[in-house]
Scaffold this motif. Structure first.
Motif, PDB file in Angstrom:
ATOM      1  N   UNK A 136       0.834  -1.201   0.000  1.00 29.11           N
ATOM      2  CA  UNK A 136       0.000   0.000   0.000  1.00 29.11           C
ATOM      3  C   UNK A 136       0.870   1.253   0.000  1.00 29.11           C
ATOM      4  N   UNK A 137       0.382   2.349  -0.566  1.00 29.74           N
ATOM      5  CA  UNK A 137       1.172   3.581  -0.645  1.00 29.74           C
ATOM      6  C   UNK A 137       1.217   4.324   0.685  1.00 29.74           C
ATOM      7  N   UNK A 138       2.148   5.266   0.837  1.00 31.51           N
ATOM      8  CA  UNK A 138       2.177   6.090   2.051  1.00 31.51           C
ATOM      9  C   UNK A 138       0.845   6.799   2.259  1.00 31.51           C
ATOM     10  N   UNK A 139       0.448   6.910   3.506  1.00 28.87           N
ATOM     11  CA  UNK A 139      -0.800   7.585   3.842  1.00 28.87           C
ATOM     12  C   UNK A 139      -1.967   6.646   4.042  1.00 28.87           C
ATOM     13  N   UNK A 154     -16.510  -0.406  -5.862  1.00 25.80           N
ATOM     14  CA  UNK A 154     -15.400   0.159  -5.087  1.00 25.80           C
ATOM     15  C   UNK A 154     -14.881   1.366  -5.846  1.00 25.80           C
ATOM     16  N   UNK A 155     -14.782   2.491  -5.140  1.00 30.61           N
ATOM     17  CA  UNK A 155     -14.284   3.718  -5.762  1.00 30.61           C
ATOM     18  C   UNK A 155     -13.641   4.578  -4.693  1.00 30.61           C
ATOM     19  N   UNK A 171      -9.269   0.608   1.187  1.00 27.74           N
ATOM     20  CA  UNK A 171     -10.481  -0.172   0.957  1.00 27.74           C
ATOM     21  C   UNK A 171     -10.132  -1.604   0.544  1.00 27.74           C
ATOM     22  N   UNK A 172      -9.171  -1.760  -0.346  1.00 30.20           N
ATOM     23  CA  UNK A 172      -8.772  -3.105  -0.746  1.00 30.20           C
ATOM     24  C   UNK A 172      -8.161  -3.864   0.435  1.00 30.20           C
ATOM     25  N   UNK A 173      -7.362  -3.191   1.234  1.00 29.96           N
ATOM     26  CA  UNK A 173      -6.765  -3.863   2.385  1.00 29.96           C
ATOM     27  C   UNK A 173      -7.841  -4.346   3.348  1.00 29.96           C
ATOM     28  N   UNK A 218      -0.902  -3.282  -6.957  1.00 26.95           N
ATOM     29  CA  UNK A 218      -0.750  -3.386  -5.503  1.00 26.95           C
ATOM     30  C   UNK A 218      -0.528  -4.823  -5.050  1.00 26.95           C
ATOM     31  N   UNK A 219      -0.985  -5.798  -5.838  1.00 24.63           N
ATOM     32  CA  UNK A 219      -0.927  -7.194  -5.408  1.00 24.63           C
ATOM     33  C   UNK A 219       0.478  -7.755  -5.565  1.00 24.63           C
TER      34      UNK A 219
END
Length: 410
Positions: free
Chosen positions: A148-151, A245-246, A256-258, A283-284
């Motif tokens: 996942x990205x920062x934040x 999902x948006x 949300x995916x996490x 991301x996967x």
């Protein structure tokens, strides 16, 4: 067999819709869905064939606005409810309805028509081209991890009632829609579509669930889903079936995916109809365990070729003469000069100049949203080049950074 092509009256809508349901297998829609479509359907935008007192064919066209490359929003006919009774096949009923409908769409001043096809082989002969794709995903969350990205840790995820959260979800959808070609901007009433939740749609799963993502108190994303319980002697093996999902930013999207990956007692996340450039693929940890299955998405038909080509923006300056074949809507046939300046603003006018490219309106519709390369179509022999370099220039001009996508049917 003689049939009458006509517009159903308000009192005939139930029997007209019953013809449609029978053609699609005979399973009636849920009362909630039927009520919604009855409210959204406009009688004078529907038509059908009647054999005596019985409806044997149906078609309709919702009044939509659809995002096109460059962020513009174009009036469009959302073609739907197309059916012919099994007893009346091969008698020209579908062709007659498509002919009447496109004439009507032109009279309404809508330069394009769009649809999602239950059977892809049907609509090409009427000038519709497959302009976007979509992905079905089935992810083994016991083996796949997310980077996942920062934040992301700063995003709050909380459950919400799908109905009570509708306004918040619709606000996110409305902000995102203009930036994704092929996405309809939903008119009032259509916001109900994502939360209609008949038991048959759950496929053995839970009632519809919803979570909202928030950053600094603002709703920045949402996901709706069902959970299907399953397991064996080895333990729980449930599935999270994602409906929508948006998100407005990468951190909210990843959060949300996490969340979906981490729901207890599940080992699979599956979702239908994601964009072909969905960021989750980056991301996967192992895309091979995501069972990515591509399929066709939105079909586009240029009803008024000149107006449609002027309505979108282009990625690079271009000056091309297109020789368009269109036997079904002959007012589009012939040569058009398409020019676009450095800002992408376009003009498309009739011309007598020699053609640079020749193609059918079907291929023009496929390329219209920027997701199908004219170079690829030319490699298949569907676009013919008369001036060296014309295909390359056109393909660049028509392309877009964001792949087109229609997130829901209609």
């Amino acid at each position: 067999m003689d049939t009458e092509l006509t517009v159903p009256t308000a009192t005939e809508w139930d029997s007209w819709f019953g013809c449609l349901e029978l053609a699609f297998g005979g399973t009636p829609l849920s009362p909630e869905a039927r009520e919604m479509y009855a409210a959204l359907d406009t009688p004078d935008r529907s038509l059908g064939h009647r054999d005596g007192g019985e409806w044997v064919g149906t078609a309709a066209a919702h009044a939509f606005r659809v995002a096109v490359p460059g962020g513009a929003v174009v009036p469009a006919a959302g073609v739907t409810a197309v059916s012919v009774a099994a007893t009346h096949r091969r008698q020209g009923l579908l062709t007659a309805m498509m002919r009447r409908q496109l004439d009507d769409v032109r009279s309404w001043g809508e330069p394009i028509a769009v649809l999602t096809a239950s059977e892809p082989g049907i609509y090409g002969r009427f000038g519709y081209g497959a302009a976007s794709g979509e992905l079905d995903l089935r992810i083994d969350t016991s083996q796949v991890r997310l980077a996942v990205p920062p934040g992301t840790d700063g995003v709050q995820i909380r459950y919400a009632s799908p109905v009570e959260a509708l306004d918040s979800c619709e606000a996110v959808y409305g902000r995102l829609a203009p930036g994704r070609p092929g996405t309809p901007l939903r008119r009032p009433g259509w916001e109900r579509l994502p939360v209609i939740d008949p038991p048959a749609r759950r496929q053995g799963g839970s009632p519809l669930q919803c979570v909202l993502a928030r950053r600094d108190g603002e709703v920045t994303g949402y996901a709706t889903f069902h959970v299907r319980a399953a397991g064996d002697h080895a333990g729980p093996q449930g599935t999270v079936a994602v409906r929508d999902l948006a998100a407005l930013d990468p951190a909210s999207y990843a959060a949300l995916w996490r969340f979906l990956f981490g729901i207890d007692l599940t080992s699979t996340v599956e979702c239908r109809n994601r964009p072909v450039d969905d960021a989750v693929l980056h991301l996967v940890s192992d895309v091979r365990r995501c069972e990515v299955r591509p399929r066709d998405g939105l079909y586009v038909r240029l009803v008024e070729a000149g107006a449609a080509l002027e309505a979108r923006r282009y990625r690079a300056p271009v000056d091309l003469v297109l020789d368009v074949e269109d036997a079904f809507c002959p007012w589009n046939a012939g040569r058009w000069r398409l020019t676009a300046d450095a800002k992408g603003a376009a003009s498309c006018r009739r011309t007598g100049d020699p053609a640079d490219l020749a193609l059918s309106v079907r291929e023009l519709g496929a390329a219209y949203l920027g997701g199908v390369s004219l170079t690829s179509l030319a490699s298949a022999g569907l676009v013919r080049e008369s001036r060296a370099g014309a295909v390359e220039a056109a393909s660049l001009a028509f392309s877009t950074d964001v792949q087109p996508w229609c997130p829901h049917g209609f």
